[in-house]
Design a protein around this motif. Structure first.
Motif, PDB file in Angstrom:
ATOM      1  N   SER A 114      25.859 -63.563   9.074  1.00  0.00           N
ATOM      2  CA  SER A 114      26.147 -64.874   9.666  1.00  0.00           C
ATOM      3  C   SER A 114      26.933 -65.746   8.692  1.00  0.00           C
ATOM      4  N   SER A 115      26.782 -65.493   7.395  1.00  0.00           N
ATOM      5  CA  SER A 115      27.542 -66.252   6.397  1.00  0.00           C
ATOM      6  C   SER A 115      29.036 -65.980   6.511  1.00  0.00           C
ATOM      7  N   GLY A 116      29.395 -64.768   6.935  1.00  0.00           N
ATOM      8  CA  GLY A 116      30.792 -64.448   7.173  1.00  0.00           C
ATOM      9  C   GLY A 116      31.252 -64.911   8.533  1.00  0.00           C
ATOM     10  N   ARG A 150      32.641 -50.914  18.504  1.00  0.00           N
ATOM     11  CA  ARG A 150      33.257 -52.218  18.292  1.00  0.00           C
ATOM     12  C   ARG A 150      32.358 -53.363  18.740  1.00  0.00           C
ATOM     13  N   THR A 151      31.106 -53.294  18.334  1.00  0.00           N
ATOM     14  CA  THR A 151      30.128 -54.321  18.689  1.00  0.00           C
ATOM     15  C   THR A 151      29.563 -54.961  17.427  1.00  0.00           C
ATOM     16  N   ILE A 152      29.354 -56.266  17.473  1.00  0.00           N
ATOM     17  CA  ILE A 152      28.696 -56.980  16.384  1.00  0.00           C
ATOM     18  C   ILE A 152      27.312 -57.371  16.879  1.00  0.00           C
ATOM     19  N   LEU A 153      26.288 -56.657  16.444  1.00  0.00           N
ATOM     20  CA  LEU A 153      24.913 -56.976  16.808  1.00  0.00           C
ATOM     21  C   LEU A 153      24.286 -57.836  15.728  1.00  0.00           C
ATOM     22  N   CYS A 154      23.646 -58.906  16.136  1.00  0.00           N
ATOM     23  CA  CYS A 154      22.910 -59.779  15.222  1.00  0.00           C
ATOM     24  C   CYS A 154      21.420 -59.544  15.457  1.00  0.00           C
ATOM     25  N   ALA A 155      20.629 -59.571  14.391  1.00  0.00           N
ATOM     26  CA  ALA A 155      19.215 -59.247  14.537  1.00  0.00           C
ATOM     27  C   ALA A 155      18.380 -59.974  13.497  1.00  0.00           C
ATOM     28  N   GLY A 156      17.223 -60.449  13.936  1.00  0.00           N
ATOM     29  CA  GLY A 156      16.281 -61.087  13.017  1.00  0.00           C
ATOM     30  C   GLY A 156      15.030 -61.508  13.740  1.00  0.00           C
ATOM     31  N   PHE A 163      17.607 -60.363  19.152  1.00  0.00           N
ATOM     32  CA  PHE A 163      18.883 -59.667  19.021  1.00  0.00           C
ATOM     33  C   PHE A 163      19.948 -60.412  19.823  1.00  0.00           C
ATOM     34  N   GLU A 164      21.115 -60.608  19.190  1.00  0.00           N
ATOM     35  CA  GLU A 164      22.235 -61.263  19.828  1.00  0.00           C
ATOM     36  C   GLU A 164      23.493 -60.449  19.562  1.00  0.00           C
ATOM     37  N   ALA A 165      24.586 -60.860  20.202  1.00  0.00           N
ATOM     38  CA  ALA A 165      25.890 -60.262  19.910  1.00  0.00           C
ATOM     39  C   ALA A 165      26.865 -61.368  19.566  1.00  0.00           C
ATOM     40  N   ALA A 166      27.704 -61.120  18.580  1.00  0.00           N
ATOM     41  CA  ALA A 166      28.767 -62.061  18.206  1.00  0.00           C
ATOM     42  C   ALA A 166      30.100 -61.490  18.671  1.00  0.00           C
ATOM     43  N   HIS A 167      31.011 -62.373  19.050  1.00  0.00           N
ATOM     44  CA  HIS A 167      32.320 -61.943  19.537  1.00  0.00           C
ATOM     45  C   HIS A 167      33.426 -62.767  18.883  1.00  0.00           C
ATOM     46  N   LEU A 177      26.513 -54.803  11.974  1.00  0.00           N
ATOM     47  CA  LEU A 177      25.168 -55.358  12.076  1.00  0.00           C
ATOM     48  C   LEU A 177      25.107 -56.619  11.226  1.00  0.00           C
ATOM     49  N   ALA A 178      24.678 -57.721  11.838  1.00  0.00           N
ATOM     50  CA  ALA A 178      24.510 -58.992  11.116  1.00  0.00           C
ATOM     51  C   ALA A 178      23.010 -59.288  11.047  1.00  0.00           C
ATOM     52  N   PRO A 179      22.362 -58.921   9.937  1.00  0.00           N
ATOM     53  CA  PRO A 179      20.910 -59.069   9.863  1.00  0.00           C
ATOM     54  C   PRO A 179      20.469 -60.419   9.294  1.00  0.00           C
ATOM     55  N   THR A 180      19.331 -60.879   9.749  1.00  0.00           N
ATOM     56  CA  THR A 180      18.628 -61.975   9.099  1.00  0.00           C
ATOM     57  C   THR A 180      17.288 -61.408   8.672  1.00  0.00           C
ATOM     58  N   ALA A 181      17.102 -61.212   7.373  1.00  0.00           N
ATOM     59  CA  ALA A 181      15.893 -60.540   6.899  1.00  0.00           C
ATOM     60  C   ALA A 181      15.494 -61.058   5.530  1.00  0.00           C
ATOM     61  N   ALA A 182      14.220 -61.024   5.274  1.00  0.00           N
ATOM     62  CA  ALA A 182      13.694 -61.446   3.976  1.00  0.00           C
ATOM     63  C   ALA A 182      13.771 -60.272   3.013  1.00  0.00           C
TER      64      ALA A 182
END
Length: 304
Positions: free
Chosen positions: A153-155, A234-240, A244-248, A193-198
């Motif tokens: 998400s920072s990118g 060609r999918t950007i999956l976000c997860a945390g 789960f979401e997708a970014a475009h 994959l765009a993760p949000t994780a500790a």
């Protein structure tokens, strides 16, 4: 539908701890043979030891799986090539690459040393390039491959103090966009994959209560889907935290403004219309922008 990886061989970089460890354990638990790569350095990339990777290998083997350890730095293309040969020598193929290795060198851009900018780009972006370049011919030959880039998400959206990290992570999206097109004919699917994780890399950035909620394990389902035989391309999956979401990366319809001397003023006056998101699309290639622009220009000419 059950997702399993029996007969598949996976390489996971940065897999000695945190999210990478969870990726490796999950792939192995579902039948994959896993090369666990980790330099064994600190969060900022200093130092190195194969102990972390070997510990994960020991966990996998104790649970009945197959794994081998590797301590290559992803910044060293020769070492990466040797890592790939190690996997091929052991298991004859490579089906999955999870580009997870990364470091942090956070500071505001004004205070950030250029060496810290270059190093973060080198590990995240060139590290993924090196690993992908090394496995690509094998995947082309076997007509199968699943590559997961770890973006952030920072990118995608920016984060104070992470200009280097954000630039590298967004660059991986650009890499994915083109490789997903080039690999499609050989059944090579490339996703992000765009993760949000500790993890060690986030423990100083979030409150303790939030860190407890963001278990790295919660991100793993997204990785497993992106690494599976039925993976999208060609999918950007976000997860945390189980969400789960997708970014475009989208393109607005835009407006024809013209190119004469007053075009800048008209553009400024109509900027809200140009940036309006209603009707935006997700282009299937970079050519879509030019097609849209020329199409509107030709339509305008037809009116005159």
């Amino acid at each position: 539908m059950s997702i399993d990886f029996k007969g598949r061989v996976a390489i996971v970089t940065g897999a000695g701890g945190g999210l990478g460890r969870q990726h490796a354990l999950a792939l192995a638990a579902r039948g994959a043979r896993v090369l666990v790569n980790d330099l064994g350095g600190a969060v900022d990339g200093a130092g190195g030891s194969t102990g972390a990777a070997q510990a994960v290998v020991d966990e996998i083997r104790a649970a009945g799986g197959e794994a081998i350890a590797n301590g290559a730095s992803v910044t060293d293309f020769g070492a990466v090539q040797a890592m790939v040969r190690q996997a091929v020598d052991a298991w004859r193929r490579i089906d999955i690459l999870v580009n997870n290795a990364g470091i942090l060198r956070d500071k505001s851009f004004a205070k950030m040393a250029l060496d810290d900018f270059r190093l973060v780009m080198d590990v995240h972006l060139m590290g993924a390039v090196h690993c992908t370049k090394a496995v690509w011919p094998l995947m082309v030959e076997q007509k199968y491959g699943r590559i997961v880039m770890t973006t952030s998400s920072s990118g995608l959206y920016g984060n104070f103090g992470q200009a280097n990290y954000g630039a590298a992570k967004m660059a991986l999206v650009g890499l994915m966009q083109t490789l997903s097109i080039e690999g499609a004919k050989n059944n090579i699917h490339v996703n992000c994959l765009a993760p949000t994780a500790a993890t060690r890399m986030t423990e100083g950035l979030m409150p303790e209560a939030v860190l407890r909620a963001l278990k790295p394990e919660a991100v793993v389902p997204a990785m497993l889907v992106l690494a599976s035989s039925d993976a999208p391309n060609r999918t950007i999956l976000c997860a945390g935290a189980g969400t789960f979401e997708a970014a475009h990366v989208t393109l607005t319809p835009g407006a024809w403004i013209g190119t004469d001397a007053q075009a800048p003023e008209r553009l400024a006056a109509r900027l809200a219309e140009v940036t309006m998101q209603a009707g935006e699309t997700v282009p299937q290639s970079g050519a879509a922008q030019g097609t849209n622009e020329v199409g509107k220009a030709m339509a305008q000419l037809a009116k005159t």
